[in-house]
Structure formats: C-alpha cells, structure tokens
Design an enzyme around this catalytic site. Structure first.
Site, PDB file in Angstrom:
ATOM      1  N   GLY A   1      16.689  20.085  46.658  1.00 54.99           N
ATOM      2  CA  GLY A   1      16.570  20.463  45.439  1.00 54.99           C
ATOM      3  C   GLY A   1      17.881  20.552  44.479  1.00 54.99           C
ATOM      4  N   ASP A   2      17.841  20.842  43.426  1.00 52.69           N
ATOM      5  CA  ASP A   2      18.758  20.488  42.357  1.00 52.69           C
ATOM      6  C   ASP A   2      20.290  20.526  42.896  1.00 52.69           C
ATOM      7  OD1 ASP A   2      18.593  23.181  41.903  1.00 52.69           O
ATOM      8  OD2 ASP A   2      18.352  22.975  39.730  1.00 52.69           O
ATOM      9  N   GLN A   3      20.399  21.984  43.261  1.00 46.31           N
ATOM     10  CA  GLN A   3      22.057  22.337  43.592  1.00 46.31           C
ATOM     11  C   GLN A   3      22.240  21.780  44.873  1.00 46.31           C
ATOM     12  OE1 GLN A   3      23.946  23.715  41.623  1.00 46.31           O
ATOM     13  NE2 GLN A   3      22.285  24.170  40.009  1.00 46.31           N
TER      14      GLN A   3
END
Length: 416
Positions: free
Chosen positions: A147-149
C-alpha cells in the site's frame, strides 16, 4: 470483467456498514485487524455493495486493490500483499493471513479473497500481451508491492524500531516499524503488516496537515500568491517567512487542524478547525505559525501513542511537501525532542516500491539489505530542549481543547 467502479478510500457511503462491524465485533476487531473499522476499508465496502447492489455483489468472483488490478493486467494473476490486505478489516494481522473467523461471521465467501504474498515476493511474470503494449520483454518478474504508506515507510528507511517517518502532505502520517505485533486497544493507530517481511508497522493519520496550510494560502493569501507569481517565488515561502519572527506558541494562538474531521487520535468526522485565543495583537504571521504548530501537535499525538505501546523513537525522517519548510522541520524537532532528517531521495511510495522490486528481482537479498545500501539522510536538525519544554505547555493546552469542544462540534454539525 470489472463489475463496478472502485469505491475510493475517502468515500463515506459505508458509514453504516463500518459502524455495524465496530458494534458487532467491538475490541476483537481491533485486536485481530490492528484497527477500528474505517469507512475506507474493504470490508464495509463489500457489505455496502451487498446491501445496495445485490445483483453486482452476487457476480463477484474476486476483489482487488487498485495496485493488484494493475498486477493482474500485467501477469494474469490475482494476488495481493500482506500490507495492503491489512487495510481490509478482514485480515488477521498478527498471523499475516485472511481471518476466516471474520469472513465467516460476515457471511462472505473465502473464494473471493486473493492469495496473499509478502510485499517483496514475486506475484508473477510479465505476460506477453502486456509486454507488447509496454514495449518490454515478457517474463520480467512482477513483485507484489505494498500500500502507499507501507511503501513510503520502506522509501524512508523506516524498517527498524526507533526510526520514525513523518510525511507532511495534504494529510499527515506518522509511521514506525515494530519487531512484534503491537496494537492500540483504543484503535487510535493502525497496526498493520509491514512491507518488510516478519515486521509490523504502527501508523497515525491526521487528515489536514499540509492541507491546512494550503487552505490558508488559498483563502487568505491572495496578495502573497500574486507577488510570488511576479517574482517567480513559491507562495508558501512568502507565507511561512511571516511566521519566522513569531515566538513559540504564536503568542497564545492555538490552531486545531480538523478542517476535514480527524482520524488520529480522534476518529471524529464532526471535528472542525479552530483558531483559539485570537486577539487584536495577532496578525497573519501568528496564524501561519499556529497552523504549523497545530499540525505538529497533531503529529505528536500519534508519536505519543506509539511510545505508550513501547516504541522508543530515536530519530525522525521527514518527507512530503511540508518537509521543504525549514521552520516546520525545526518545530517538529523541538516539539518531538528528536533529531530530524531530510532524505536524499524524497519520492516516498514510488521509491519504496522500487526497493521492494529490487528485492523481489534478486538485486538485493532482503529489504533491510536494500535499505542499508540505498537510503541516505541529510540536513539534520537537532532539537532545542529548552524549546521542547516551552512547546509542552502549549501542547497540553492543545489537547485540552478537543475534549472541551467535542460536543460542540457535533452540535454545530446538526445546525448545518
């Protein structure tokens, strides 16, 4: 075949479904999945489709995260990774596997859930058709990703306990690695599987970090924007310059950065922004500095919860648009009482994804090995501990304000 357009992370239509899951499972869902159920997570979206679009729900054979749909188009394989799966409210984060218990309780079929990989594992090889479209050779390994984070944490080198990354973009994220599965019993933080195998991460999110300063720029700084355009300067530089001469605490002006509601530590969609203590002595510079300080106070809320769970922070790596402000970096260093670094490469998620790909393709043995060889920090700012003590007094006042205004925020929402 795509059944319907994606329901995005910021879509609030699933509020009833999220509330239903939190009522039904209580603390158990926090302990199992590492978080309270949020409207942007996958489980309430699936329930919403079942409740409101039954014909489409009955046609579901697999669901995919956005990056996993791209992975499917590249390889023909339907797979996801442990980091992205952690944000579904259907994943046993400690066991790093789908929670058959939750899935059964919600009367969902295990058949619709994709295979789960560790983030640097290979999900498949580039298929011939996709290779032709992209002008690449077929057979290139395609890595699961994150995921992005989760990817941003890798890109900041936050893969060992004690290293904290702070991302000041439109939203604000405080992120740190954990060698063991820790979760906040109150659900104020997200506790997810890290993109680095056999690790977990803790993450706090505030919804309007850099977004608060952008709102101020657009609403109240037309002159600065016009002057910046004439002299070829970034308007933020002119705006923040006015705050540099203002003392710590903005002479008694405190800003609550809840312009979009809040997530950490107050999961409150009704919370709203506040300038508290505004008087005739305050000018635009005071308001700007109070925004920078208010956002830093909100980020500090997340760090303190991490410390309650046993994390011992030793340094901060700051990224995102807000990191370009030396004043903002100084405020974070003094408030946190920690050395703050910039990164040589501030590309966050995309850089982290590339590092994961380097591991999956065999260029590096492990994520730790890759980070050690690739990530570099620069421009350290050491905290002024005298300033740290002064900030603590304003930080305590900041924390009291939400408690005093919580009921009033809801009352105001009912009025409008």
């Amino acid at each position: 075949e795509v059944i319907r357009p994606a329901i995005l992370w910021n879509d609030q239509r699933t509020a009833e479904e999220a509330e239903f899951m939190n009522r039904k499972f209580g603390r158990a869902v926090i302990e199992l999945t590492g978080s309270v159920v949020q409207t942007g997570f996958t489980a309430p979206k699936l329930l919403w489709v079942r409740n409101n679009e039954r014909e489409k729900f009955d046609r579901i054979r697999k669901f995919m995260m956005p990056k996993d749909f791209i992975g499917y188009k590249l390889t023909g394989e339907v797979k996801t990774d442990v980091n992205d799966a952690s944000g579904t409210s259907l994943f046993d984060v400690k066991a790093r596997a789908w929670s058959e218990e939750l899935i059964s309780e919600l009367d969902l079929s295990m058949e619709i859930f994709p295979e789960v990989l560790e983030s640097p594992e290979v999900r498949g090889e580039l298929a011939s058709e996709a290779a032709r479209e992209l002008g690449l050779r077929s057979g290139i390994p395609v890595v699961a990703g994150a995921g992005d984070q989760g990817a941003a944490g890798v890109g900041a080198g936050a893969i060992e306990e004690g290293i904290v990354s702070v991302n000041i973009g439109t939203s604000g994220v405080v992120f740190t690695s954990s060698d063991a599965y820790r979760f906040d019993p109150l659900g104020r933080l997200h506790a997810f599987c890290h993109a680095s195998p056999s690790k977990w991460h803790l993450m706090g999110v505030m919804l309007a970090a850099g977004g608060s300063l952008r709102w101020f720029r657009d609403a109240l700084c037309q002159v600065e924007k016009e002057v910046a355009g004439l002299i070829g300067e970034d308007p933020y530089n002119l705006i923040v310059r006015e705050a540099e001469a203002i003392p710590i605490g903005s002479e008694g002006l405190i800003f609550l950065p809840y312009l979009s509601g809040e997530r950490t530590p107050h999961a409150d969609p009704y919370a709203r922004g506040v300038f508290f203590g505004l008087s005739l002595k305050h000018g635009k510079g005071h308001m700007v500095r109070s925004i920078l300080e208010g956002v830093a106070f909100g980020l500090m809320n997340s760090l303190e919860i991490m410390m309650e769970l046993g994390i011992k922070p030793r340094e901060v790596r700051i990224l995102g648009g807000g990191s370009r402000s030396p004043l903002w970096r100084r405020i974070v260093a003094d408030l946190f009482g920690l050395r703050v670094y910039l990164l040589e490469v501030d590309e966050g998620s995309s850089y982290g994804a590339a590092i994961l790909a380097s591991v999956g393709s065999g260029a590096h043995k492990t994520v730790e090995d890759a980070v050690k060889k690739i990530i570099r920090t620069r421009s350290p700012i050491d905290p002024d501990m005298g300033n740290h003590e002064r900030y603590r007094r304003f930080y305590e006042a900041y924390n009291r304000l939400y408690k005093a205004l919580k009921r009033e925020f809801r009352m105001l929402a009912d009025l409008v």
